[in-house]
Design an enzyme around this catalytic site. Sequence first.
Site, mmCIF file in Angstrom:
data_model
loop_
_atom_site.group_PDB
_atom_site.id
_atom_site.type_symbol
_atom_site.label_atom_id
_atom_site.label_comp_id
_atom_site.label_asym_id
_atom_site.label_seq_id
_atom_site.Cartn_x
_atom_site.Cartn_y
_atom_site.Cartn_z
ATOM 1 N N GLY A 231 13.420 4.752 -5.014
ATOM 2 C CA GLY A 231 12.172 4.091 -5.348
ATOM 3 C C GLY A 231 11.054 4.589 -4.463
ATOM 4 O O GLY A 231 11.287 5.320 -3.497
ATOM 5 N N GLY B 273 6.868 3.474 -3.021
ATOM 6 C CA GLY B 273 5.720 2.569 -3.005
ATOM 7 C C GLY B 273 4.526 3.338 -2.480
ATOM 8 O O GLY B 273 4.632 4.533 -2.190
ATOM 9 N N GLY B 274 3.409 2.657 -2.347
ATOM 10 C CA GLY B 274 2.193 3.322 -1.935
ATOM 11 C C GLY B 274 2.322 3.983 -0.578
ATOM 12 O O GLY B 274 1.764 5.053 -0.352
ATOM 13 N N MET B 275 3.053 3.358 0.308
ATOM 14 C CA MET B 275 3.105 3.884 1.662
ATOM 15 C C MET B 275 4.488 4.383 2.049
ATOM 16 O O MET B 275 4.669 4.886 3.137
ATOM 17 C CB MET B 275 2.678 2.795 2.635
ATOM 18 C CG MET B 275 3.508 1.537 2.495
ATOM 19 S SD MET B 275 2.929 0.246 3.591
ATOM 20 C CE MET B 275 4.154 0.339 4.851
ATOM 21 N N LYS C 279 13.779 2.729 4.127
ATOM 22 C CA LYS C 279 12.397 2.731 3.659
ATOM 23 C C LYS C 279 11.610 3.595 4.626
ATOM 24 O O LYS C 279 11.478 3.258 5.800
ATOM 25 C CB LYS C 279 11.876 1.296 3.662
ATOM 26 C CG LYS C 279 10.485 1.186 3.134
ATOM 27 C CD LYS C 279 10.197 -0.260 2.826
ATOM 28 C CE LYS C 279 9.027 -0.347 1.880
ATOM 29 N NZ LYS C 279 8.904 -1.663 1.315
ATOM 30 N N ASP D 163 1.793 -10.355 0.033
ATOM 31 C CA ASP D 163 1.796 -9.459 -1.124
ATOM 32 C C ASP D 163 2.924 -9.829 -2.082
ATOM 33 O O ASP D 163 3.705 -8.987 -2.491
ATOM 34 C CB ASP D 163 1.934 -8.001 -0.647
ATOM 35 C CG ASP D 163 1.586 -7.009 -1.748
ATOM 36 O OD1 ASP D 163 0.913 -7.405 -2.719
ATOM 37 O OD2 ASP D 163 2.001 -5.842 -1.631
#
Lengths: 240, 587
Positions: free
Chosen positions: B19, B21-23, B41, B136
């Site tokens: 996966g 994500g933005g960062m 991550k 968030d």
Amino acid sequence: MTFRSAGKTDVGLVRKENQDNFLVLPAQMAYAVADGMGGHAGGRQASTITIDVLQQELASLDSLDQVRVEKALALANTRILEEAKEKMLEGMGTTLVLAFYHDSRWLVIHVGDSRAYVVNQKGIYPLTKDHSLVGELLAQGSITPEEAKVHPHRNVLTRALGGHEYVQPEWSQVAAEEAEYLLLCTDGLYNMVEEERMYTLITAADLTLEEKVALLIEAAKERGGLDNITALLIAEEAEQ
Amino acid sequence: MIQLGTVLNNRFQIEELVGSGGMSLIFRATDLVKHRTVAIKMLREQYVGDPVFVARFRREGQAVAGLDHPNIVKIYSVCQDQDVYYLVLELVEGRDLKQLLQSRDKPFEPREIYPIAAQICDAIYYAHHKNIIHRDIKPHNIIAGSDGQIKVTDFGIARAASEATVTHTGNIMGSVHYLSPEQAKGELADHRSDIYSLGVLLYEMATGKLPFEGESPISVALQKIQQDPVAPGAANPDVAVPEALEQVILKAMDRNPQRRYQSALQLKDDLREACFNNRLLYAREPEVDHFEDTLSGDDLSKIKGMGLREQEELMAGGVKNAPKSTGKTAVKGGSGKGKNGKKPLPVFLVILIFVGLAAGGLALGMYVSNLLYSPAADVEVPAVVGKTQEQALQELEASGLKGIISEDKVVRESIPLDHVAIQDPIAATPVKPGSTIRLTLSKGPATRPVPYLIGQTQQAAVIALGNASLDLGKVETINDSKTPEGIIMGQNPVAGTPLKAGETVDIIISLGPVIEMVKVQSFLGMPITEAQEAARSLGIEFGYTSYEMSWDYAKDTIIRQTPAPDTEMQVGTPIDIVVSLGPGPSR
């Protein structure tokens, strides 16, 4: 390094019940003696619980260390307190002396007045200081060894398993090479048999460890056998 | 990008990209030490160059790593291998709620919503209790396992991300749909911001639509700040949303944080009642002390839809009580679709409002009837908000009016203690001489207890203070041998002290022990009592004392010591000693 050992416990000539217990864990090179106290079967239970907990907590370990041993003692202490509460056997407790071999040393932990003696060519020496009223008076120099032997409160302990929420054990040690023999015993032995006699029996030639232990117990009975008697003798395995 | 098969820190073998994500990028990996599969991550490379962001990423991760809850994805550790910064997370198999929402051709039934939402509520409630705000909450951050277990992820990381994103690209974050109005305005988020986001999520699950749609994130954000959403029941003509569930969603999404559910547990309780029994535990009623906020809420749109005369009447009366009446009517009657006033409010409803008022409070009711039946008022109520009690009463008296002080007080950030916070009716309302003006006094600004900061890092303290709307004051650093470097060892004022928003808390941070080496003194052969005395005078502490039999050293003398004599040791290190039990050489 391997060790041989021989242990024996005897009710003595006066008491109706034997409240002493001992434990040998050959794989862990660990040895222990416990002397229960408290009437109505409490003393016997306290020393049995302690030996059972030690067996259960230590027998499966590859090797022992001081932390693990202290944890096992703390657990035994808790179990005794629980049992005392459950069975209304208030005041039950036990002494314990446990020795294990580690890194060329005998590490000895004790609570109460059961003793470890070191025996070598120079003589017989108590390794542990009794956690008893008399023992502490003696250590302070308040009474003489002669007075101690006849003190009316010889049986009053200052520390024991089951005596308090926290255990207050004491560690002592000796280099293994200094200890030709290590003797763990209850007061039923050392209160009856003078150290010179113990030394003679333990260092006698041509006797097996089992015979030596049997003779120590007999000596205590000959001198009155007023208490339960337990002796556990350990020696380095002679190289063949 | 990192190559598959790479082993980070000799421990985590990267296996597959699962996966992004933005960062960050998310990989499946094997923990070679613990023999388990984990998720890694990894911070995207473009952020690695920014030391401020990297530090923030790591420290946030550490703060969140303390969360241990079955509905929160566990962070095992925060790591770095050269230029690679990464978090090691529990690997959760399943689909995120975004995928789940997209895969369905109809919205969720209430009985399907509750089991999912309840677990999210549990997770959020637990985190709020630990002073961590998610910031968030969105479908992408909620993972549904095949066994129905829900896991919320990305706790607290959002703060690091949003701050960094602003500096890097100047954009607001992508998931503006779920942001609370206060976050959209750029204000500090608190735990009720998470409640709002959860409200949006519930809205989406129940209706299949988002509450605000717009061409750009900015337009969505603006709508949020200015408007209430279309009621869920009216959002999708194909879906019937039960009345109570609609009320729960609207309460969670109230633009005024004070009127939302104040805890995720309250929300969960009401959801259960709403989803299974179509009733509520916590009625959706406004607070009496927030006239402006209430006015800008449902009422504004209602007022817009009214005739001018109706508006005037409503304004002059207790407009703040209007939603209470309509709300209750709607729920109890089960008929209040379209309450947010797309159509002009019928006159009978206005009357109903006043009937409700009269029933609610006799004094107010009398005042209202006064207004209704006495159009020829000849005194204007003076403005007394912000004045002292005495001054206000004097001024009212001077205008020929009577002031009465309400028993309750309200919290007002801007008004000092015991000054007038609310006047009813408001200034410039025409009233008959001799009318009664109700005054409510201020409790002063709200105070909040200072959080306990000792033992935390400065970063964690800033987060904890931020969550309590407090600021970091002076930062002092001193050497301390007992506290590791970078850890807070003191704070002023102490934890629990009530402070007002924006006040500061000073902290003292340890620089760690002073590292000063000395040569170790020898105590060998000394009698223990003598050694203890010598040590005391030298300021040396003895550590662990053990006893050993010795035929070389006399009883009670020191046989060995660690550290050994003549070696170097750090000042303050305790010296462990071994004392002879005897018998000693003489025997």
